[in-house]
Write a protein that holds these residues in place. Structure first.
Motif, short mmCIF file in Angstrom:
data_model
loop_
_atom_site.label_atom_id
_atom_site.label_comp_id
_atom_site.label_asym_id
_atom_site.label_seq_id
_atom_site.Cartn_x
_atom_site.Cartn_y
_atom_site.Cartn_z
N LEU A 125 0.86 -1.18 0.00
CA LEU A 125 0.00 0.00 0.00
C LEU A 125 0.90 1.24 0.00
N GLY A 126 1.08 1.83 -1.18
CA GLY A 126 2.06 2.89 -1.31
C GLY A 126 1.54 4.29 -1.05
N SER A 127 0.46 4.43 -0.31
CA SER A 127 -0.12 5.76 -0.10
C SER A 127 0.08 6.21 1.34
N CYS A 128 -0.17 7.48 1.58
CA CYS A 128 -0.01 8.06 2.91
C CYS A 128 -1.01 7.43 3.89
N GLY A 129 -0.55 7.15 5.10
CA GLY A 129 -1.44 6.66 6.15
C GLY A 129 -2.13 5.35 5.85
N SER A 130 -1.56 4.56 4.94
CA SER A 130 -2.22 3.31 4.53
C SER A 130 -2.31 2.30 5.67
N TYR A 131 -1.49 2.50 6.70
CA TYR A 131 -1.53 1.63 7.89
C TYR A 131 -2.93 1.58 8.51
N GLN A 132 -3.70 2.65 8.32
CA GLN A 132 -5.05 2.72 8.89
C GLN A 132 -6.04 1.79 8.21
N ASN A 133 -5.62 1.18 7.10
CA ASN A 133 -6.54 0.36 6.31
C ASN A 133 -6.24 -1.14 6.40
N LEU A 134 -5.39 -1.53 7.34
CA LEU A 134 -5.00 -2.93 7.42
C LEU A 134 -6.19 -3.85 7.68
N SER A 135 -7.11 -3.43 8.53
CA SER A 135 -8.25 -4.26 8.88
C SER A 135 -9.10 -4.57 7.64
N ALA A 136 -9.34 -3.55 6.82
CA ALA A 136 -10.15 -3.74 5.61
C ALA A 136 -9.47 -4.70 4.66
N VAL A 137 -8.15 -4.61 4.54
CA VAL A 137 -7.41 -5.50 3.64
C VAL A 137 -7.44 -6.93 4.17
N LEU A 138 -7.24 -7.09 5.47
CA LEU A 138 -7.18 -8.43 6.06
C LEU A 138 -8.53 -9.14 6.03
N GLN A 139 -9.61 -8.40 5.93
CA GLN A 139 -10.92 -9.04 5.78
C GLN A 139 -11.02 -9.78 4.45
N ILE A 140 -10.30 -9.30 3.45
CA ILE A 140 -10.32 -9.91 2.12
C ILE A 140 -9.21 -10.95 1.98
N CYS A 141 -8.03 -10.60 2.51
CA CYS A 141 -6.85 -11.46 2.39
C CYS A 141 -6.26 -11.68 3.79
N PRO A 142 -6.86 -12.55 4.59
CA PRO A 142 -6.49 -12.68 6.00
C PRO A 142 -5.07 -13.15 6.25
N ASP A 143 -4.44 -13.81 5.27
CA ASP A 143 -3.09 -14.33 5.47
C ASP A 143 -2.03 -13.50 4.75
N ALA A 144 -2.41 -12.35 4.22
CA ALA A 144 -1.48 -11.55 3.42
C ALA A 144 -0.43 -10.85 4.28
N HIS A 145 0.74 -10.66 3.69
CA HIS A 145 1.75 -9.78 4.25
C HIS A 145 1.54 -8.41 3.63
N ILE A 146 1.50 -7.37 4.46
CA ILE A 146 1.14 -6.03 4.00
C ILE A 146 2.26 -5.05 4.30
N VAL A 147 2.67 -4.30 3.29
CA VAL A 147 3.63 -3.20 3.46
C VAL A 147 2.82 -1.91 3.45
N SER A 148 2.98 -1.10 4.48
CA SER A 148 2.21 0.14 4.55
C SER A 148 3.01 1.21 5.28
N SER A 149 2.51 2.44 5.20
CA SER A 149 3.16 3.56 5.87
C SER A 149 2.23 4.15 6.92
#
Length: 201
Positions: A125-149
């Motif tokens: 997630l290459g955008s500003c403050g994308s760390y705030q969206n981890l929950s929404a991403v994990l609902q779709i891809c619960p086992d994903a590794h996520i890079v965020s800021s």
């Protein structure tokens, strides 16, 4: 660490999908991204009016599909149409992305998440403050590794992260986050980018 075997499709390829958005910054971000693939011996680039396909010519097979950031200033969202056409193309071709990359402002991120493939194992997630969206991403891809800021997203960090991920993939190696982060820490030491990188997790 993300094992390379988790990222390969049944044909032994790593398929990536990249979302771009058609504002001024998105167009610049696209140009920066394409700069990663200037080596014509290493990468073959084909394109149509809506997206580009980048295919590795050496090492493990890597296929990268990125919609073009078409000018959306007139309000008709041609970039959104390009994303939909690309998603449909991937579906028809039986290509399921194991890596998904968002390149756009934070207010675009909800559109990427809404189209996120459940097959994704690594999500950048290459955008500003994308760390705030981890929950929404994990609902779709619960086992994903996520890079965020946690704060400012920057191409000065995004491009080196993507480059190191691709180097691992081409060498048929697992994506070792500790190694990547250690290497990037050394690369950014003493530079203005160091502070921005420290906000990435």
């Amino acid at each position: 660490r993300m094992p390379i075997g988790n990222l390969l499709d049944t044909a032994g390829r790593v398929v990536q999908q990249v979302f771009f958005y058609g504002d001024k910054d998105g167009i610049q971000s696209f140009q920066n991204f394409m700069g990663l693939f200037k080596d014509k011996k290493g990468w073959l680039i084909t394109q149509n009016e809506n997206w580009v396909e980048i295919q590795s010519q050496v090492g493990n097979p890597v296929l990268i599909f990125a919609n073009k950031p078409l000018d959306n200033s007139k309000g008709d969202d041609p970039d959104a149409k390009a994303q939909q056409l690309l998603i449909e193309y991937l579906r028809i071709q039986g290509l399921s992305p194991s890596i998904v990359i968002h390149r756009g402002h934070s207010y675009h991120l909800k559109y990427t998440i809404a189209q996120l493939s459940a097959s994704a194992k690594i999500i950048v997630l290459g955008s500003c403050g994308s760390y705030q969206n981890l929950s929404a991403v994990l609902q779709i891809c619960p086992d994903a590794h996520i890079v965020s800021s946690k704060e400012v997203g920057s191409s000065l960090v995004n491009e080196p992260v993507l480059k190191m991920i691709n180097e691992s993939l081409l060498n048929s190696e697992s994506v070792d986050w500790i190694s990547i982060w250690n290497n990037l820490s050394k690369q950014f030491a003493g530079s203005e980018t160091k502070e921005r990188f420290e906000n990435y997790i």
